[in-house]
Design an enzyme around this catalytic site. Sequence first.
Site, short mmCIF file in Angstrom:
data_model
loop_
_atom_site.label_atom_id
_atom_site.label_comp_id
_atom_site.label_asym_id
_atom_site.label_seq_id
_atom_site.Cartn_x
_atom_site.Cartn_y
_atom_site.Cartn_z
N ASP A 309 -26.47 99.38 1.25
CA ASP A 309 -27.66 100.13 1.72
C ASP A 309 -28.09 101.53 0.80
OD1 ASP A 309 -29.73 100.78 3.40
OD2 ASP A 309 -28.41 101.95 4.81
N GLU A 312 -32.37 101.33 -2.91
CA GLU A 312 -34.03 101.41 -3.75
C GLU A 312 -33.87 102.21 -5.03
OE1 GLU A 312 -33.50 102.06 -0.43
OE2 GLU A 312 -33.77 99.98 0.00
N ASP A 422 -35.25 98.48 8.07
CA ASP A 422 -35.46 98.99 9.36
C ASP A 422 -36.86 98.84 10.00
OD1 ASP A 422 -33.24 100.29 8.47
OD2 ASP A 422 -34.10 102.31 8.15
C1 GLC Z 1 -30.90 102.78 6.71
C2 GLC Z 1 -30.45 101.38 6.96
C3 GLC Z 1 -29.97 101.21 8.49
C4 GLC Z 1 -28.68 102.11 8.79
C5 GLC Z 1 -29.21 103.54 8.50
C6 GLC Z 1 -27.82 104.52 8.56
O1 GLC Z 1 -31.79 103.25 7.66
O2 GLC Z 1 -31.44 100.65 6.77
O3 GLC Z 1 -29.53 100.02 8.53
O4 GLC Z 1 -28.29 102.05 10.01
O5 GLC Z 1 -29.65 103.64 7.18
O6 GLC Z 1 -26.86 104.08 7.65
#
Ligand code: GLC
Length: 623
Positions: A309, A312, A422
Amino acid sequence: MSSVKKYTYGEPFFTEAVVKEIERSAGDPAEFIVDKKARTFIYKLDPSTVCYGLGETVRGMNKRGWLYISNNTDEPHHEEGKNSLYASQNFLLIWSKKELFGIFIDYPGRLSFDIGYTETDTLTITFDDLDADVYIIRGESAEDIVKTFRGLIGKSYIPPKWAFGYGQSRWGYKSADDIREVAREYKKAGIPLDMIYLDIDYMEAYKDFTTNKETFPHFKEFVKEMADEGIHLIPIIDAGVKVEKGYEIYEEGIKGDYFCKDELGKPFTAAVWPGAVHFPDFFKEDTRKWFGDKYSKLVEMGIEGFWNDMNEPAIFYSDKGVKEAKKKLAAIPEKELTFENCGAYRDALSTLDDTYRDYHSFYHDVNGKKVRHDKIHNLYGYNMTRSAGEAFQRNYPDKKILMFSRSSYTGMHRYGGVWTGDNASWWSHLALNIAQMPALNMCGFLYCGADLGGFNDNTTEDLMLRWIAFGMFTPLMRNHSALGTRVQELYRFKNKETFANFIKLRHAFIPYIYDEFIKAAENDTMYFRPLSFVYSDDERTFEIEDQLLVGDSIMIAPVYKQNARGRMVYLPEDMKLLRFRGVEDYDVEEMKAGDHYVRAELNEVLVFVRHGRKFEIDDNSHI
Ligand code: GLC
């Protein structure tokens, strides 16, 4: 007969999206008017032109009528006014009564696709820098073109079979006991559960490759305890490495010179969840090796899957941004609040997370050459996931490890899948989920799915039911939600029995889903297809964006409107409707081609079996 022509402009960055050698053609593609000075490619759209592709974007399947910008962005608001989401797939299929071809632009910087937005009959592709390889792909059919494109970019990632099960996630599970409770409550409700995802709270202070000793003690034993319950734990890994003296990953990163640098040659610092972080420079082979090997820390504790995650990369703010903001604040005259001052205060702080400024302020080392981040921005998430994928192949050649990522670029599909980030608990985002899937498949991303039930905002039971009824067909089937939103584990709702039936149905569908997935991965075809791909002689199908072909045998027509007890469905041929309420509880109805209003109650899942095809379910299926 299919053909590929490659045109090279300037000095393209070697993205490694394409794995096949294609000889360079001279001149410009005949399909476009190329203006090198303006850095544009222009194509006139016929009234009948439909444009498919671009992977994960906002809006519908036909991309015509909007401006899409390839610029991977941590964008938590997936509204139709947005131009960029987390990923860039520069593949477009252009299809009219007059012609049909695909274009793939291998360029990792900012690229915009104005598809009839400024002028309704013009497609204008604009590059930040005209340093790109442009591929024009021709073929007899849309499927043929997609197959040829996929042949260029290499085989899609195949996850372990158990990753086709159902997973529960939520940002906010704070301890092993929270996770145990989720497992227990699912069991109590009789709803099968195959995976629980660990969001950032399993770590110590959001530090990658650590586990919190207080809240998740004896992690290895805990992983085993859950595995004994039939549950795989899937931890998150974020791109930023916390800046903290004594933290092993940070210390090694500094010592090994593994981080991205700022203008002065010092590790670039930005703030994400852990506070100050440095970003691994995944463009360096030794960084990829170093970071990728770290996943073994968790694999050795029994972990068999991950989600990558914030890659980007997401930046909440940087040192530079804070300094600029402080300067702007200091320049505001100290007097009573005026309208102007109020605007100036707001402006100073709202530009804190101006990623453009930050993307211009750090650098990668690409084979000894310093490259500014913005030039290759869209490749960052790809290379993070690649670092893990390469390490898995190196360290566990006989093991299949689940991997999916938020950010991506073409080529990453060889190392992992994606989830679409998200979204929100909105009905329109269920519709968006339907439209995004075939577009991702075209670009090689077969293992994909959205946060079922919606991530941001509060879900409702009926939305959850409808979303699960669709998500039951997506290879990645995960319920995920944000901190602070209404809890949405399936056992929280009144209709537990229906949810249990739905998850059992998913299990019974897995033999079909898995076979069709493997077929698509092996043959470079699509698991989810728009109807027009199969029924291209039937003009109506080009306008249908809320029905999908799933594999070779079935079509689905999900309900995505609140309070609807059915919907209009268009059948391009005679089909058999299977109306499932449970694995053993279903009706069969023969239906004629044409338009139908079809009832679909909240406890039903509808499967349309194509004429002469088979859809077999396995009521004993378990993974
Ligand atoms: C980002 C991710 C999400 C995750 C959050 C906390 O917003 O896209 O899926 O729950 O970070 O880690």
